[in-house]
Design a protein around this motif. Structure first.
Motif, PDB file in Angstrom:
ATOM      1  N   ALA A 209      46.611 -62.083  16.769  1.00 38.58           N
ATOM      2  CA  ALA A 209      46.587 -63.765  16.810  1.00 38.58           C
ATOM      3  C   ALA A 209      47.708 -64.094  16.360  1.00 38.58           C
ATOM      4  N   ILE A 210      48.267 -63.796  15.378  1.00 38.54           N
ATOM      5  CA  ILE A 210      49.865 -64.348  14.996  1.00 38.54           C
ATOM      6  C   ILE A 210      50.737 -64.110  15.577  1.00 38.54           C
ATOM      7  N   VAL A 211      51.098 -63.156  16.481  1.00 39.32           N
ATOM      8  CA  VAL A 211      52.055 -62.635  18.015  1.00 39.32           C
ATOM      9  C   VAL A 211      52.127 -63.405  18.703  1.00 39.32           C
ATOM     10  N   GLY A 212      50.708 -64.040  18.638  1.00 35.47           N
ATOM     11  CA  GLY A 212      50.081 -65.094  20.325  1.00 35.47           C
ATOM     12  C   GLY A 212      50.563 -66.333  19.688  1.00 35.47           C
ATOM     13  N   MET A 213      50.429 -66.660  18.035  1.00 34.75           N
ATOM     14  CA  MET A 213      50.411 -67.903  18.409  1.00 34.75           C
ATOM     15  C   MET A 213      52.268 -68.097  17.700  1.00 34.75           C
ATOM     16  N   LEU A 214      52.646 -67.973  17.311  1.00 29.38           N
ATOM     17  CA  LEU A 214      54.525 -67.435  17.689  1.00 29.38           C
ATOM     18  C   LEU A 214      54.647 -67.302  18.151  1.00 29.38           C
ATOM     19  N   SER A 215      54.524 -66.940  19.379  1.00 32.69           N
ATOM     20  CA  SER A 215      54.915 -66.893  20.722  1.00 32.69           C
ATOM     21  C   SER A 215      54.634 -68.081  21.647  1.00 32.69           C
ATOM     22  N   GLN A 216      53.383 -68.835  21.086  1.00 31.43           N
ATOM     23  CA  GLN A 216      53.342 -69.552  22.608  1.00 31.43           C
ATOM     24  C   GLN A 216      53.775 -70.961  21.689  1.00 31.43           C
ATOM     25  N   LEU A 217      54.321 -70.934  20.400  1.00 30.78           N
ATOM     26  CA  LEU A 217      54.873 -71.925  19.329  1.00 30.78           C
ATOM     27  C   LEU A 217      56.093 -72.198  19.447  1.00 30.78           C
ATOM     28  N   VAL A 218      56.874 -71.310  19.809  1.00 31.56           N
ATOM     29  CA  VAL A 218      58.228 -71.022  20.055  1.00 31.56           C
ATOM     30  C   VAL A 218      58.371 -71.166  21.427  1.00 31.56           C
ATOM     31  N   SER A 219      57.407 -70.539  22.508  1.00 33.06           N
ATOM     32  CA  SER A 219      57.777 -70.513  23.533  1.00 33.06           C
ATOM     33  C   SER A 219      57.785 -72.816  23.957  1.00 33.06           C
ATOM     34  N   TRP A 220      56.869 -72.994  23.319  1.00 34.41           N
ATOM     35  CA  TRP A 220      56.335 -74.803  23.306  1.00 34.41           C
ATOM     36  C   TRP A 220      58.314 -75.329  23.021  1.00 34.41           C
ATOM     37  N   TRP A 221      58.907 -75.090  22.022  1.00 36.21           N
ATOM     38  CA  TRP A 221      59.664 -75.904  21.470  1.00 36.21           C
ATOM     39  C   TRP A 221      60.379 -75.506  21.789  1.00 36.21           C
ATOM     40  N   LEU A 222      61.023 -74.546  23.030  1.00 32.06           N
ATOM     41  CA  LEU A 222      61.979 -74.629  24.019  1.00 32.06           C
ATOM     42  C   LEU A 222      61.670 -75.590  24.735  1.00 32.06           C
ATOM     43  N   ASP A 223      60.840 -76.539  24.905  1.00 32.19           N
ATOM     44  CA  ASP A 223      60.876 -76.725  26.095  1.00 32.19           C
ATOM     45  C   ASP A 223      60.729 -78.615  24.991  1.00 32.19           C
ATOM     46  N   HIS A 224      60.583 -78.948  24.024  1.00 33.59           N
ATOM     47  CA  HIS A 224      60.303 -79.406  23.270  1.00 33.59           C
ATOM     48  C   HIS A 224      61.253 -79.528  22.101  1.00 33.59           C
ATOM     49  N   GLN A 225      62.614 -79.837  22.291  1.00 30.99           N
ATOM     50  CA  GLN A 225      62.919 -79.475  20.586  1.00 30.99           C
ATOM     51  C   GLN A 225      63.233 -80.844  19.877  1.00 30.99           C
ATOM     52  N   GLU A 226      62.445 -81.794  20.119  1.00 28.11           N
ATOM     53  CA  GLU A 226      62.477 -83.207  19.602  1.00 28.11           C
ATOM     54  C   GLU A 226      61.898 -83.113  18.667  1.00 28.11           C
ATOM     55  N   ILE A 227      60.829 -81.738  18.236  1.00 27.03           N
ATOM     56  CA  ILE A 227      59.512 -81.872  17.230  1.00 27.03           C
ATOM     57  C   ILE A 227      60.610 -80.410  16.668  1.00 27.03           C
ATOM     58  N   PRO A 228      60.339 -80.787  14.777  1.00 27.66           N
ATOM     59  CA  PRO A 228      62.088 -80.478  14.335  1.00 27.66           C
ATOM     60  C   PRO A 228      60.713 -79.283  14.059  1.00 27.66           C
ATOM     61  N   ILE A 229      61.125 -77.695  14.275  1.00 22.47           N
ATOM     62  CA  ILE A 229      61.965 -76.934  13.998  1.00 22.47           C
ATOM     63  C   ILE A 229      61.093 -75.668  12.817  1.00 22.47           C
ATOM     64  N   GLU A 230      61.269 -77.402  11.563  1.00 17.16           N
ATOM     65  CA  GLU A 230      60.949 -76.994  10.336  1.00 17.16           C
ATOM     66  C   GLU A 230      59.619 -77.042   9.787  1.00 17.16           C
ATOM     67  N   GLU A 231      58.945 -78.221  10.686  1.00 18.56           N
ATOM     68  CA  GLU A 231      57.721 -78.556  10.669  1.00 18.56           C
ATOM     69  C   GLU A 231      56.753 -77.531  11.460  1.00 18.56           C
ATOM     70  N   ILE A 232      57.729 -77.357  12.850  1.00 16.56           N
ATOM     71  CA  ILE A 232      56.330 -75.850  13.512  1.00 16.56           C
ATOM     72  C   ILE A 232      56.405 -75.135  12.276  1.00 16.56           C
ATOM     73  N   THR A 233      57.761 -74.416  11.655  1.00 18.57           N
ATOM     74  CA  THR A 233      57.471 -72.715  10.967  1.00 18.57           C
ATOM     75  C   THR A 233      56.020 -73.578   9.848  1.00 18.57           C
ATOM     76  N   ASP A 234      56.803 -74.447   8.968  1.00 17.16           N
ATOM     77  CA  ASP A 234      55.543 -75.144   8.314  1.00 17.16           C
ATOM     78  C   ASP A 234      54.387 -74.682   8.688  1.00 17.16           C
ATOM     79  N   THR A 235      54.343 -75.675  10.093  1.00 14.26           N
ATOM     80  CA  THR A 235      52.052 -75.448  10.235  1.00 14.26           C
ATOM     81  C   THR A 235      51.388 -74.243  10.871  1.00 14.26           C
ATOM     82  N   ALA A 236      52.626 -73.153  11.400  1.00 11.37           N
ATOM     83  CA  ALA A 236      52.515 -72.066  12.115  1.00 11.37           C
ATOM     84  C   ALA A 236      51.973 -71.613  10.929  1.00 11.37           C
ATOM     85  N   HIS A 237      52.686 -71.589   9.041  1.00 17.09           N
ATOM     86  CA  HIS A 237      52.643 -70.547   8.026  1.00 17.09           C
ATOM     87  C   HIS A 237      51.348 -70.959   7.652  1.00 17.09           C
TER      88      HIS A 237
END
Lengths: 207, 207, 207, 207
Positions: free
Chosen positions: C168-196
């Motif tokens: 589940a965790i690997v899937g979540m992180l993979s998807q988030l990173v894959s999505w972020w690669l195409d939406h770099q306007e969202i700060p990676i910190e927010e994604i990291t924080d939300t994920a965690h």
DNA sequence: TATGAATGAGCGTTCATTCAT
DNA sequence: TATGAATGAACGCTCATTCAT
């Protein structure tokens, strides 16, 4: 257009050894294609056949030509340009328009004799409907030929070989009609009239 | 050859109602094919397209024609025969060979105007290589056209429209060369000479 | 999009007998393709294989689908829409957001179980790099699994089966990173924080 | 596995001058491949493209890598190992499992940001079906996003950015289902239940 | 060690023709 | 007689890989 150069990335245009090999293969492909197109027609010639006849692999073909159409275009253009150059050269220096025409005509037929294969492609009936179109063609040529012979006997027409004149007339009319189909702005009456006067004058016996 | 009859089992040749229906479908297929061939060329026209355009099923096509080639042949032959008959009729009664030629020429162009689609098939440049062949063609026509215009200005040639003459000459030479390729027993010199004299006399200005 | 209709001329949409036959063949092709895609991947499945498996000729394939891509698209879209409908239905009537999530989650897995082949296509690792990607994947899953187990032993994490959580965790992180690669306007910190925080809360043992 | 060494005869393993040159070419090929894979996908990248981009001959490629797959494998493995090492390093010294997770998560995203190209290869949607799969994906993400927003408004869910949560959930579920397809010995009910509880706890608003 | 021309198996696709209904 | 779904041989073209230089 008009160059005999590949439409394919030349990579290292004629760089010594390799360049020579490359050029040789290309030439070999053109030669093979020319022969096959002439004898089997465009559609009857497969890319694989050309490659085989040139003694190279199928894929090699695409290293030298973008596709079958491109090779065909190269063949046609290159020959056309060579012929045009020869005709120009023949005419240069001559001032009498009639002499120019004679020179051009001679060049044309000589060139054709020396490049039969390509001419068969350019002017030959496509092999595909050959039999059919030949039959039809023959029908009209025969009619004209007979008419012409009678005119010769009646001392009205020049004593040219009737078949040749018949072919010439059929060719002239075919071309005019084919061209008119795309240029209907020219009145068909003018075409008809010009055609007839060309034929009349052309065939009239010297007094 | 030369009949407009099907080469397909006639089943019950023209038995009233059914026969009429059958003939109508056949005619519809011919009409559709003629139009499509003229606009897309032979290879560009699919049997299914013809059937669709004739508003019949694909299979129906084969009830009326043995195959695509056979329909094409029928089309060509039927038109050729009609044209030949008209030309014969026009010539009958005329005794002067020149008058006969004039009549035949007029008929030819009038017939062409009335049967553009079929002529586009018979004499039109195959749609397939159109652009390429047109370019090449145009090249030579342009050269001749210019030469001719100069000759007209120099009062050497008849003041015909130069484009028409250029097309006529190109047609004549193309046909002669094409024919010679298959009849090399005729000396090319005679062809060259005849061609040139036809052109020379045909274009010479009246004194 | 979203219909299970052909993107090919329907000709005579479901006209009785013939229409039924047509629909059956189409369905058979879809069924065969689904199975083959699932087991061999898209690139590993040849159109001819699909036709053979559907017990029809190769050409028949193209009577029903524009090309291989189009069939694939149909397969994917049709399934997606069916699943979405089922998930919507499952959620309808429920008001508690948590309950809605539970319903959707259950539906998702049940649907997957019932449509394994399509899911293998949609979510399965493409067969092509399977071994390689699996190895890499396994590496990370193993690490997380071990960490998680230790956290469970330390009574810090919920006693879920560690492998499931790791996936589940690997899937979540993979998807988030894959999505972020195409939406770099969202700060990676927010994604990291939300994920965690999702992981932290999600795994924390009840007090 | 996992080394960045060639699986090709090392010939003269790092013998000074030559060895340096060799290593440089190899690195250049890897760099070029990485970039091309990321932007065109694996299948969209031709070996010749890689060689050209690395400014070497096609054949040179095979002096450094057994084949295209091998280069890809090297790329993936090398990156995976580097990432794993960094994650291990980040976790070392931390004892609280939650802190370990946070460290790993941070490292993961930071690493991704620093190695976008490779991540695009590893986690990016394969360029090939991009449009299609994106559409389908977007559909589900949108649904979840809306549900989540409503839950946030109802003060049931944590006020995270809905899109991020939606992506996280879709990733988690996709991965679980994908994994389950190959491990059907784990009861789907347990997976469903664990997934739901992770989501529920993860998203529940602090009391 | 580097090169790039050559290779050829293999694929997707087309379309004239058949045939069950 | 009419239909149109089915057929499958045949073609153009691609590209990973080899090898002579």
């Amino acid at each position: 257009m008009g160059s005999n150069k590949t439409n394919i990335v030349p990579l290292a245009e004629a760089s010594g050894r390799q360049g020579r090999r490359r050029a040789k293969t290309r030439a070999e492909l053109l030669r093979a294609a020319q022969q096959l197109f002439a004898s089997r027609g465009f559609h009857g010639t497969k890319v694989a056949d050309i490659a085989t006849a040139a003694d190279v692999g199928t894929g090699t073909f695409y290293l030298h030509f973008e596709n079958k159409d491109a090779l065909f275009a190269d063949l046609v253009k290159e020959t056309s340009f060579r012929m045009r150059e020869e005709m120009d050269a023949a005419k240069s220096g001559l001032v009498d328009p009639h002499e120019q025409n004679r020179a051009a005509t001679s060049t044309f037929f000589r060139f054709a004799a020396e490049n039969r294969d390509v001419f068969r492609i350019l002017f030959g009936h496509s092999v595909e409907f050959d039999t059919l179109l030949h039959e039809v063609h023959a029908l009209f040529v025969a009619d004209i030929e007979q008419s012409y012979s009678e005119g010769v006997d009646a001392k009205v027409f020049q004593p040219f070989r009737a078949t040749i004149v018949a072919q010439a007339i059929v060719g002239m009319l075919s071309q005019l009609v084919s061209w008119w189909l795309d240029h209907q702005e020219i009145p068909i009456e003018e075409i008809t009239d010009t055609a007839h006067r060309l034929i009349r004058q052309g065939t009239t016996r010297d007094v």
